[in-house]
Design a protein around this motif. Structure first.
Motif, mmCIF file in Angstrom:
data_model
loop_
_atom_site.group_PDB
_atom_site.id
_atom_site.type_symbol
_atom_site.label_atom_id
_atom_site.label_comp_id
_atom_site.label_asym_id
_atom_site.label_seq_id
_atom_site.Cartn_x
_atom_site.Cartn_y
_atom_site.Cartn_z
ATOM 1 N N PRO A 22 0.809 -1.215 0.000
ATOM 2 C CA PRO A 22 0.000 0.000 0.000
ATOM 3 C C PRO A 22 0.849 1.275 0.000
ATOM 4 N N GLN A 23 1.998 1.204 0.688
ATOM 5 C CA GLN A 23 2.872 2.387 0.733
ATOM 6 C C GLN A 23 3.405 2.713 -0.663
ATOM 7 N N LEU A 24 3.758 1.642 -1.375
ATOM 8 C CA LEU A 24 4.310 1.811 -2.715
ATOM 9 C C LEU A 24 3.248 2.377 -3.660
ATOM 10 N N VAL A 25 2.022 1.872 -3.532
ATOM 11 C CA VAL A 25 0.917 2.344 -4.365
ATOM 12 C C VAL A 25 0.651 3.822 -4.068
ATOM 13 N N ALA A 26 0.619 4.167 -2.783
ATOM 14 C CA ALA A 26 0.345 5.550 -2.392
ATOM 15 C C ALA A 26 1.467 6.475 -2.894
ATOM 16 N N ARG A 27 2.694 5.987 -2.797
ATOM 17 C CA ARG A 27 3.852 6.784 -3.221
ATOM 18 C C ARG A 27 3.784 7.071 -4.721
ATOM 19 N N LEU A 28 3.457 6.034 -5.480
ATOM 20 C CA LEU A 28 3.399 6.194 -6.932
ATOM 21 C C LEU A 28 2.220 7.083 -7.322
ATOM 22 N N THR A 29 1.094 6.899 -6.639
ATOM 23 C CA THR A 29 -0.087 7.721 -6.918
ATOM 24 C C THR A 29 0.240 9.195 -6.696
ATOM 25 N N ALA A 30 0.952 9.483 -5.601
ATOM 26 C CA ALA A 30 1.320 10.867 -5.297
ATOM 27 C C ALA A 30 2.330 11.386 -6.329
ATOM 28 N N GLU A 31 3.280 10.537 -6.679
ATOM 29 C CA GLU A 31 4.321 10.966 -7.616
ATOM 30 C C GLU A 31 3.724 11.318 -8.981
ATOM 31 N N LEU A 32 2.695 10.576 -9.358
ATOM 32 C CA LEU A 32 2.078 10.825 -10.656
ATOM 33 C C LEU A 32 1.026 11.929 -10.592
ATOM 34 N N GLY A 33 0.794 12.450 -9.396
ATOM 35 C CA GLY A 33 -0.162 13.544 -9.232
ATOM 36 C C GLY A 33 -1.600 13.083 -9.257
ATOM 37 N N ASP A 88 -3.304 11.959 -6.876
ATOM 38 C CA ASP A 88 -4.003 12.210 -5.613
ATOM 39 C C ASP A 88 -4.586 13.626 -5.568
ATOM 40 N N LYS A 89 -4.318 14.411 -6.625
ATOM 41 C CA LYS A 89 -4.834 15.791 -6.643
ATOM 42 C C LYS A 89 -6.310 15.801 -7.047
ATOM 43 N N PRO A 90 -7.061 16.869 -6.692
ATOM 44 C CA PRO A 90 -8.486 16.932 -7.059
ATOM 45 C C PRO A 90 -8.670 16.886 -8.582
ATOM 46 N N LEU A 91 -9.824 16.352 -8.983
ATOM 47 C CA LEU A 91 -10.107 16.131 -10.405
ATOM 48 C C LEU A 91 -10.002 17.422 -11.222
ATOM 49 N N HIS A 92 -10.612 18.503 -10.696
ATOM 50 C CA HIS A 92 -10.625 19.754 -11.475
ATOM 51 C C HIS A 92 -9.210 20.288 -11.661
ATOM 52 N N ARG A 114 -6.489 18.528 -11.817
ATOM 53 C CA ARG A 114 -5.816 17.706 -12.829
ATOM 54 C C ARG A 114 -6.299 18.057 -14.232
ATOM 55 N N PHE A 115 -7.626 18.383 -14.335
ATOM 56 C CA PHE A 115 -8.164 18.703 -15.652
ATOM 57 C C PHE A 115 -7.575 20.001 -16.186
ATOM 58 N N PHE A 116 -7.470 21.021 -15.325
ATOM 59 C CA PHE A 116 -6.919 22.291 -15.797
ATOM 60 C C PHE A 116 -5.441 22.148 -16.167
ATOM 61 N N THR A 117 -4.735 21.340 -15.406
ATOM 62 C CA THR A 117 -3.330 21.097 -15.754
ATOM 63 C C THR A 117 -3.251 20.414 -17.122
ATOM 64 N N TYR A 118 -4.153 19.447 -17.336
ATOM 65 C CA TYR A 118 -4.188 18.720 -18.595
ATOM 66 C C TYR A 118 -4.492 19.667 -19.756
ATOM 67 N N LEU A 119 -5.515 20.544 -19.546
ATOM 68 C CA LEU A 119 -5.872 21.491 -20.604
ATOM 69 C C LEU A 119 -4.734 22.466 -20.903
ATOM 70 N N TRP A 120 -4.107 22.957 -19.837
ATOM 71 C CA TRP A 120 -3.011 23.916 -19.991
ATOM 72 C C TRP A 120 -1.851 23.266 -20.764
ATOM 73 N N ASP A 121 -1.608 22.000 -20.461
ATOM 74 C CA ASP A 121 -0.566 21.273 -21.193
ATOM 75 C C ASP A 121 -0.949 21.119 -22.661
ATOM 76 N N LEU A 122 -2.253 20.860 -22.886
ATOM 77 C CA LEU A 122 -2.713 20.682 -24.267
ATOM 78 C C LEU A 122 -2.517 21.953 -25.084
ATOM 79 N N VAL A 123 -2.830 23.074 -24.437
ATOM 80 C CA VAL A 123 -2.676 24.364 -25.123
ATOM 81 C C VAL A 123 -1.227 24.538 -25.591
ATOM 82 N N ARG A 124 -0.305 23.971 -24.785
ATOM 83 C CA ARG A 124 1.118 24.092 -25.142
ATOM 84 C C ARG A 124 1.586 22.883 -25.970
#
Lengths: 311, 530
Positions: free
Chosen positions: A48-59, A61-65, A67-77
């Motif tokens: 579980p620690q490894l799963v939690a660590r990887l989840t956090a590392e990949l971001g 664990d952040k709120p959905l909205h 992550r979506f704005f980050t995704y959109l901002w990346d798309l714009v670029r």
């Protein structure tokens, strides 16, 4: 013409945004996560620690909205992100596979056009003939047969029994390796093109201006060449465009069957392991490809038939 | 005290039907197939625990230990010998002095430290971390509390001392492909593009989504190996396409599914070249003891085992491509009790037990399962009428395979059907029923029994390997009696090979993983392979 082109190109933008939103939401709510698929596949004990660590590392664990704005901002670029699994830029992974898919789609389309259009044309010129009947039966069969099954039949016939062609693989880009998957993928558009061409040509043949041309003493070949072919072309070009646009998406099954290194197999594998950036990037590229081809087709038939851009 | 590691473990029932020629022959190309995906997800094999990427690892890399498929035990791979301390916690390895990486650099202790530190680094989140955490100080290093791993000590360039947290055989963990040794002098980014290792083959080419090509490494440390000049590891996920390619002699081996297995057995041209082995996977239906009240009663769980005609399902649906499961540990495990009998098909006994438990009117539960033909919804559908006969109603709850693991780990099920890895190390496997093991790890049914804990803890503390095996056997028999799952079958993996291929082994941990350096092809192979 320029305004028409600009309007069609601008229409792509909201479509892409809506598609991006849909892809993001769907893959955010489906069960399963990359971390879990990596560490908890039944072979290893999921720490579980490894799963939690990887989840956090990949971001993840952040709120959905957020992550979506980050995704959109990346798309714009024009940044499609980084693959969870390979840690490589998604754009690089797609680039490695895209050309094989385009090669396959283009070969399938050429196969469909070269055979489907003349067949449809000849069938329409001799309605009710044996050629017409056979062509239409073939077209209906081609539309009904699952590509996967057809591919297998082709493998068995051309590779196993006749031993003419390799049954699978890219073969370093060899033309011999391209033939079977291209034929299997091209059968559906071929059938559709044959039917559409026949219908289009028959429609034009029954028009008043064709009767007028005949009445004026024009030869049959001149009528077909100058009037029928040009007027039927709008429908044929539309069908070619729509089919070519959707072939990359349809190729998923054929690529998997023939071990063809295209974007389809990348998508399938990425969905299975929930490598979301790759899934999002790949679907977006497939959608974008469809939209671009459609826009080009719109522009093309506006050029063929000027009435369209006035509409 | 010098001890040579050897576990007298006779694990699998390899029934290789290979036609061995007298003398292995050098040269040729081997067309191997990678059937578990449409691509290789990565070339940096540390970052993937999946079999698909391990095909590459087996060709290019080596770990400290490897799996001996004939003896069914881990054996030293990168060391000539090992000294083990009296308390069984300190292992001093004398590394092979002739082992070289593909870039020409000799293997030293620094490469081990480099590799294990990479695996232990928390931010890397690599699956191999869970295997090397038996080494003392890995947790502290991973969390940043220490700058080096306490349990790793360089005595000299070719002598490595590893201190474990607790006594045990480190071979089971340190043979894992995800712990393969990387060279310290090669940038890690390169391993994802042009991997460098110690294996018998050198990376040559990767066509994404198509194949990986490796070629013979002339400086390989095993004298006279490898035999092959080249191996093409071809991605072929589709079973039916693999079948055509195999019959067309385009590929040299093919993993078979149940339907193909029947067809190949019936074909005189193919039936003599089939290699089969009972793998260390137990297919089962796990009963949640937190979600379904009835499953807390042992008699109910036993009743389900009595009520299902497992042999019939194996024969009709799995086409005989499985070995009937007796208990949790697989048929070939050293702790498997050969005297033990599986639950017989006895619906009357099942009804009796249900009545005793107060469920004579039955109860309902749903089984979360994927579409897998051998351990998924088709099997759940087959047990519906059998359980209905004893009054139990079952509903299948289909789920995508990618979501199965996380759903089960989260405890979000009443019962699940899965194929769980149950080998090769029985101590690790039996830990899954220890009450201290979290459900999110592998105690999926949330099983807890102080009596079992006592047996398992005794096995864990036991230093004598023979006595430890006896205790593990007792633990396994206890679990059979407790029936926290329906024991369905052990996977029988089947590989078809061309008649010119030799050196394949009945690898019970995963049949598709073959030692490429032992494989050779004879002169009856087609010209394209010569």
């Amino acid at each position: 013409m320029l305004r028409f082109a600009l309007r069609r190109i601008l229409q792509i933008i909201p479509t892409v945004i809506v598609v991006a939103l849909l892809i993001f939401v769907i893959f955010s709510v489906v069960p399963g996560s990359f971390a879990a698929s990596l560490f908890s596949d039944g072979r290893t004990n999921a720490d579980p620690q490894l799963v939690a660590r990887l989840t956090a590392e990949l971001g993840l664990d952040k709120p959905l909205h957020e992550r979506f704005f980050t995704y959109l901002w990346d798309l714009v670029r024009f940044d499609l992100g980084t693959s969870f699994r390979t840690r490589l830029p998604v754009i690089q992974m797609i680039n490695e596979r895209m050309w094989a898919s385009l090669e396959l789609a283009a070969a399938a389309m050429v196969f469909a056009i070269v055979i489907g259009v003349p067949l449809g044309f000849m069938a329409a010129l001799r309605p009710g003939s044996i050629l017409d009947t056979v062509t239409m039966i073939g077209a209906v069969s081609g539309l009904s047969l699952p590509q996967f099954w057809l591919g297998l039949l082709m493998m068995m016939l051309f590779a196993l029994h006749l031993n003419w062609l390799p049954s699978f693989g890219y073969g370093g880009g060899s033309f011999r390796n391209l033939i079977l998957p291209a034929m299997a993928l091209g059968v559906t558009p071929l059938a559709l093109l044959a039917r559409t061409t026949r219908a289009g040509v028959l429609d034009v043949m029954n028009s008043d201006f064709i009767r007028t041309a005949h009445a004026k003493g024009m030869s049959e070949s001149a009528v077909v060449r100058r009037h029928v072919a040009r007027n039927a072309l709008v429908l044929i070009v539309t069908t070619v465009g729509l089919q070519f646009g959707s072939l990359i998406g349809q190729a998923v099954v054929i690529e998997k069957l023939f071990a063809w290194p295209g974007i389809g197999s990348l998508l399938v594998d990425s969905v299975a392991i929930r490598d979301i950036p790759v899934v999002q990037g790949t679907i977006l590229v497939i959608v974008l490809w469809f939209l671009v081809i459609n826009t080009l087709v719109d522009l093309l038939y506006a050029a063929i038939d000027p009435r369209i851009k006035q509409d | 005290m010098l001890k040579t590691l050897s576990l007298a473990a006779l694990l699998s029932l390899g029934t290789a039907t290979l036609a061995w020629a007298d003398e292995p022959r050098h040269g040729g190309t081997f067309n191997f197939t990678a059937p578990y995906g449409s691509a290789f997800a990565t070339l940096d094999t540390h970052s993937s625990p999946n079999i698909q990427e391990q095909f590459l690892t087996f060709a290019i890399h080596r770990s400290l230990y490897s799996w001996d498929s004939h003896a069914n035990t881990p054996v030293l791979e990168l060391a000539d010998s090992v000294d083990v301390s009296e308390d069984g916690t300190t292992y001093t390895y004398h590394l092979k002095k002739n082992a070289k990486f593909h870039n020409g650099t000799p293997l030293t202790v620094d490469d081990f430290i480099f590799t294990y530190e990479r695996l232990a680094t928390a931010s890397n989140a690599l699956p191999g971390a869970s295997y090397i955490n038996i080494i003392k100080g890995v947790q502290e290093f991973g969390s940043g509390a220490a700058t080096e791993i306490e349990g790793l000590k360089k005595i000299d360039d070719h002598t490595l001392e590893i201190t474990l947290d607790a006594a045990g055989n480190p071979g089971f963990n340190l043979m894992e492909p995800t712990t393969a040794i990387y060279p310290a002098d090669v940038p890690l980014e390169q391993q994802a593009i042009n991997p460098v290792g110690l294996g018998a083959f050198v990376f040559k080419e990767h066509v994404p989504g198509s194949q990986i090509v490796v070629e013979r490494f002339d400086d390989y440390y095993e004298e006279g190996r490898p035999y092959l000049d080249r191996v093409n590891i071809i991605v072929m996920a589709e079973g039916s396409a693999r079948d055509v390619a195999f019959r067309n002699q385009e590929i040299d081996v093919s993993i078979l599914g149940p339907v193909q297995y029947s067809a190949y057995q019936a074909d005189p041209a193919l039936k003599d070249n089939i290699l089969e082995v009972a793998e260390t996977f137990t297919r089962n239906i796990g009963f949640s003891q937190t979600q379904v009240e009835a499953f807390k009663d042992k008699r109910v769980r036993q009743a389900i085992n009595y009520a299902i005609n497992s042999d019939l399902i194996i024969e009709r649906l799995v086409k005989g491509k499985a070995v009937r499961a007796t208990s949790w540990l697989p048929f070939g495990s050293p702790a498997f009790d050969t005297e033990a009998e599986p639950y017989p098909y006895d619906p009357e006994k099942a009804k009796e037990l249900l009545k005793e438990a107060g469920y004579e009117n039955g109860f309902e539960f749903e089984v979360t399962a994927t579409s897998n033909e051998s351990w998924g919804v088709p099997i759940v559908e087959a047990i519906l009428p059998m359980l209905a006969e004893v009054g139990v109603t079952v509903r299948p709850r289909p789920i995508e395979s990618a979501a199965l693991g996380s759903t089960i780990s989260a405890g979000n099920f009443q019962a699940y059907m899965w194929s769980n890895l149950t080998g090769p190390d029985p101590l690790t496997v039996m830990r899954c029923y220890w009450s201290q093991t979290p459900q999110s790890a592998c105690n999926y049914t949330a099983y807890s029994n102080p009596e079992y804990d006592k047996i398992y803890e005794a096995a864990r503390a036991e230093r004598d390997p023979e006595k430890q095996l006896e205790l593990l056997k007792e633990a396994n028999n206890f679990i059979q009696e407790e029936a926290p799952v329906w024991f369905f079958n052990y996977n029988k993996a089947v590989m078809a090979h061309q008649p010119w291929v030799h050196g394949l082994v009945p690898n019970a941990t995963e049949l598709a993983l073959q030692p490429y350096d032992d494989i050779w092809i004879d002169d009856t192979a087609p010209a394209s392979r010569q």
